[in-house]
Design an enzyme around this catalytic site. Structure first.
Site, PDB file in Angstrom:
ATOM      1  N   LYS A 165       0.831  -1.209   0.000  1.00 25.83           N
ATOM      2  CA  LYS A 165       0.000   0.000   0.000  1.00 25.83           C
ATOM      3  C   LYS A 165       0.866   1.259   0.000  1.00 25.83           C
ATOM      4  CE  LYS A 165      -2.205  -1.131   3.776  1.00 25.83           C
ATOM      5  NZ  LYS A 165      -1.585  -2.449   3.987  1.00 25.83           N
ATOM      6  N   THR A 166       1.807   1.286   0.916  1.00 29.92           N
ATOM      7  CA  THR A 166       2.648   2.472   1.003  1.00 29.92           C
ATOM      8  C   THR A 166       3.514   2.593  -0.247  1.00 29.92           C
ATOM      9  OG1 THR A 166       2.622   2.258   3.392  1.00 29.92           O
ATOM     10  CG2 THR A 166       4.303   3.687   2.476  1.00 29.92           C
ATOM     11  N   ASP A 213      -2.507   7.730   3.432  1.00 27.06           N
ATOM     12  CA  ASP A 213      -2.070   6.386   3.848  1.00 27.06           C
ATOM     13  C   ASP A 213      -2.676   6.096   5.227  1.00 27.06           C
ATOM     14  OD1 ASP A 213      -0.808   3.929   3.813  1.00 27.06           O
ATOM     15  OD2 ASP A 213       1.238   4.702   3.916  1.00 27.06           O
ATOM     16  N   GLU A 214      -2.751   4.827   5.608  1.00 26.54           N
ATOM     17  CA  GLU A 214      -3.273   4.432   6.925  1.00 26.54           C
ATOM     18  C   GLU A 214      -4.658   5.039   7.164  1.00 26.54           C
ATOM     19  OE1 GLU A 214      -1.550   2.316   8.774  1.00 26.54           O
ATOM     20  OE2 GLU A 214       0.550   2.565   8.210  1.00 26.54           O
ATOM     21  N   GLN A 272      -5.946  -3.354  10.514  1.00 22.86           N
ATOM     22  CA  GLN A 272      -4.877  -2.702  11.265  1.00 22.86           C
ATOM     23  C   GLN A 272      -5.333  -1.420  11.952  1.00 22.86           C
ATOM     24  OE1 GLN A 272      -0.782  -2.807   9.545  1.00 22.86           O
ATOM     25  NE2 GLN A 272      -1.826  -3.553   7.718  1.00 22.86           N
ATOM     26  N   ARG A 287       4.769  -7.292  11.158  1.00 17.26           N
ATOM     27  CA  ARG A 287       5.961  -6.472  10.951  1.00 17.26           C
ATOM     28  C   ARG A 287       7.148  -7.335  10.522  1.00 17.26           C
ATOM     29  NH1 ARG A 287       3.764  -2.922   9.342  1.00 17.26           N
ATOM     30  NH2 ARG A 287       1.988  -4.278   9.611  1.00 17.26           N
TER      31      ARG A 287
END
Ligand code: ATP
Ligand code: MG
Length: 665
Positions: free
Chosen positions: A34-35, A211-212, A242, A602
């Site tokens: 995504k990022t 983002d996020e 998330q 992560r």
């Protein structure tokens, strides 16, 4: 050399990157790029001759923002002088620096952090005479924030705080100060009351990327919508699994709002995880499937992996941190993993101390994020308060912090008199001070002290307006107020502490210097610097170099990051899920599960989970039960390691049996 978008992106990512007009929604799982899509999308826009100036990219932390900016720069090889990449708060602050005068504040306004807010609230509580039994500062602070950001309304229960709320805001206004919520609330007010302002922002930022998105609050959503609803070039990227900030007002139903407000949107799904080996991803998928309130996603990984999840049951936190430190040593030596590719994650701050201890014993370099920030240390806060007063003398909270630090012999009574005078004449304390001086009705000793103080502030104010180096100004200021002498007196019995704290101030000046001299920094003035450090939250002590250091951090701070090896300490019931969540609701339980999911995802190569059998909590040894989430990870993916101590196979079985009898399965 141009970028080969086709080669560096899979087809779904490519589609997302090259669809730049109109609303676009990307909902995708952890590590699916995504990022990466956001960064490539910005590069693609620049390649398509969209000017930097027209692009606005917002994300959740300063660290993430900086990384994104850095990645775009590397990717494009361009100088990014006009690209806006930031957090909601930093962008809000930037808007306010430019336009806050339209709302009746001075552009040199101060930004209050939690500490400042609490100091002010204490004062307000006294002023309105609130029953001290009701005056829990944190409760009041949370109530005020909830009301302000539209998460709560006044009702019979919180009505008692209304007077404090009003007093608090009257003070903020008078001091030309804003709190964190104001960094979003006030820009919205500005947009709604000044059509020419919103029009100018809409015209400038024609392409917006978020983002996020799962962690934006309803208010932040409203803010973006105002900016984007006309041109509609809005791309939001997120993962509902998330969402870990609902306690702070994040509202992942924003996805539904976006769908409602931008019905013509395109949607892209990313399903390939590029980060983690298959084992880790499978465990994460299994875990999160226990949440009911979610969008179903299938994530797969192209990376085969051997066993990559290790679980141990140390007897207590000392043994746990020993195990973590020793394993890190081994991994670094045998597998040649650099320290900064290792992350040690914890659910709460208090779990960090024993781990730090072990790192010190084993000489493992580490960097801590999520603990007390450098900028929250007393000596740093003192000097920051001086700088704020120099810039904005009406900031009473900062003024009261420094007026007698170092001691100037201004007594309680004098201060009280000053406060009364200020209230009576509706002046800030600083103005009260100058007008009393001018009227010449003060006892000579007091007059001299006041005069010296006012001259100091004025002199440094002039230096700042002449734009002399801020770092130099800080060094001179520390000298001028004899802060070292003050530290030596404060720590008469331990000079080392005094020296250490003085060193911190010198480091502070060096950090400012580095910032001032950064060629990418187009506007190195004091206001911009103070804004910047107010926005550095505990989650990101981002001034330090991270190269060659293990990352010790809270799960919240680890969002969006990745490490080759990840340790998750304290995988125990009451820690994750947090005791508070257990008591409350299923919704909280799901949020805790999402946190666990964020932690696991992560890791690229290996994941180490530790669950202590006993832990010292509030000076008492407490029996611990493993986290019920461990039961939700498939057995066959986990290797229960021989723990560092004398735990036998039977012990391990016994631990699981206890856990099952407690949670069922
Ligand atoms: P999170 O949900 O944790 O925020 P994300 O979806 O933002 O994750 P990224 O951080 O963008 O994922 O990507 C995860 C990792 O996968 C990064 O190291 C990234 O460079 C890599 N990656 C993503 N897509 C590709 C691709 N098409 N080719 C090679 N590597 C990729
Ligand atoms: Mg990401």
């Amino acid at each position: 050399m141009g970028i080969d978008y086709r080669a560096e992106l899979n087809s779904a990512q490519y589609e997302a990157v090259t669809t730049i007009d109109g609303p676009l929604l990307i909902i995708a799982g952890a590590g699916s790029g995504k990022t990466r899509v956001i960064t490539y999308r910005i590069a693609y826009m620049l390649d398509s001759h969209i000017p930097q100036k027209a692009i606005l990219a917002l994300t959740f932390t300063n660290k993430a923002a900086r990384e994104m900016w850095e990645r775009v720069r590397t990717l494009t090889g361009k100088k990014l002088t006009n690209l806006t990449v930031g957090t909601f708060h930093s962008f809000g602050a930037q808007i306010l620096r430019e336009h806050i005068h339209l709302l009746g504040y001075r552009p040199t306004f101060s930004i209050y952090d939690t500490q400042d807010q609490k100091a002010l609230l204490k004062q307000c509580i006294q002023e309105v005479g609130l029953n001290p039994d009701l005056a829990n500062i944190s409760t009041i602070r949370n109530t005020i924030s909830a009301i302000k950001t539209g998460r709560a309304v006044w009702n019979a229960e919180n009505e008692v705080y209304r007077a404090v709320y009003e007093e608090y805001h009257a003070h903020l206004r008078a001091y030309h100060a804003v709190d964190f919520d104001d960094l979003i609330v006030l820009p919205i007010r500005l947009f709604e009351t000044h059509p020419e302002v919103i029009a100018s922002y809409r015209e400038r930022f024609r392409y917006i990327l978020i983002d996020e998105f799962q962690d934006t609050s309803i208010l932040q959503y409203h803010f973006i919508k105002l900016l984007a609803e006309e041109h509609r070039n809005l791309c939001v990227v997120g993962d509902d699994d998330q969402s870990i900030y609902s306690w702070r007002g994040a509202n992942y139903e924003n996805f539904a709002l976006f769908e409602r407000d931008f019905p013509e949107r395109k949607e892209v799904k990313l399903e390939q995880n590029y980060r983690s080996v298959q084992t880790i991803l499978e465990a994460a998928n299994q875990l999160i499937s226990h949440n009911t309130n979610r969008k179903e996603k299938r994530l797969w990984s192209g990376r085969p992996g051997k066993t990559a999840i290790y679980l141990t049951f140390p007897s207590d936190e000392r043994e746990e941190s020993e195990y973590i430190a020793e394993t890190i040593r081994t991994v670094v030596l045998k597998e040649r993993i650099p320290y900064h590719e290792i992350g040690v994650l914890v659910r709460t701050n208090s779990l960090m101390t024993p781990i730090e201890d072990a790192f010190l014993r084993h000489n493992i370099p580490y960097k801590l994020s999520g603990g007390t920030s450098f900028f929250e240390r007393k000596e740093i806060k003192d000097i920051i308060a001086y700088l704020r007063v120099i810039l904005n003398p009406d900031d009473d909270v900062s003024l009261l912090r420094i007026i007698n630090t170092p001691r100037r012999g201004i007594g309680r009574q004098t201060l009280h008199m000053l406060g009364e005078y200020a209230t009576e004449h509706e002046l800030s304390i600083y103005s009260a001070l100058t007008s009393l001086l001018y009227a010449q009705g003060l006892p000579p000793q007091v007059a001299r002290t006041f005069d010296e103080f006012v001259s100091l502030i004025e002199e440094f104010g002039e230096r700042i307006s002449r734009r002399t180096s801020i770092a130099e100004t800080v060094r001179d200021l520390v000298d001028r107020i004899d802060y070292f002498e003050y530290l030596m007196q404060e720590h008469r019995d331990n000079e080392k502490v005094a020296r250490y704290r003085y060193q911190n101030l010198m480091l502070f000046a060096d950090l400012i210097e580095r910032w001032e001299n950064d060629p990418d920094n187009l506007n190195p003035n004091l206001g911009a610097y103070l804004t910047r450090i107010s926005l550095i939250t505990k989650d990101e002590l981002d001034e330090e170099d991270t190269k060659g250091k293990v990352n010790l951090m809270t799960i919240h701070a680890a969002k969006g990051l990745e490490f080759a090896h990840v340790f998750l300490a304290g995988v125990e019931d009451g820690i994750i899920p947090h005791a508070r969540a257990l008591e409350e609701s299923e919704a909280n339980m799901e949020e805790e599960r999402r946190l666990f999911y964020v932690a696991i995802t992560r890791a690229r190569e290996a994941l180490y989970l530790t669950s202590c059998r006993q832990r010292r909590v509030m000076r008492e040894d407490q029996e611990q039960t493993p986290s019920p989430f461990l039961e939700e990870l498939p057995d066959h993916l986990i290797e229960t390691k021989a723990p560092p101590s004398d735990l036998t196979e039977e012990d391990v079985e016994d631990i699981f049996a206890r856990m099952k009898s407690r949670f069922g399965s």
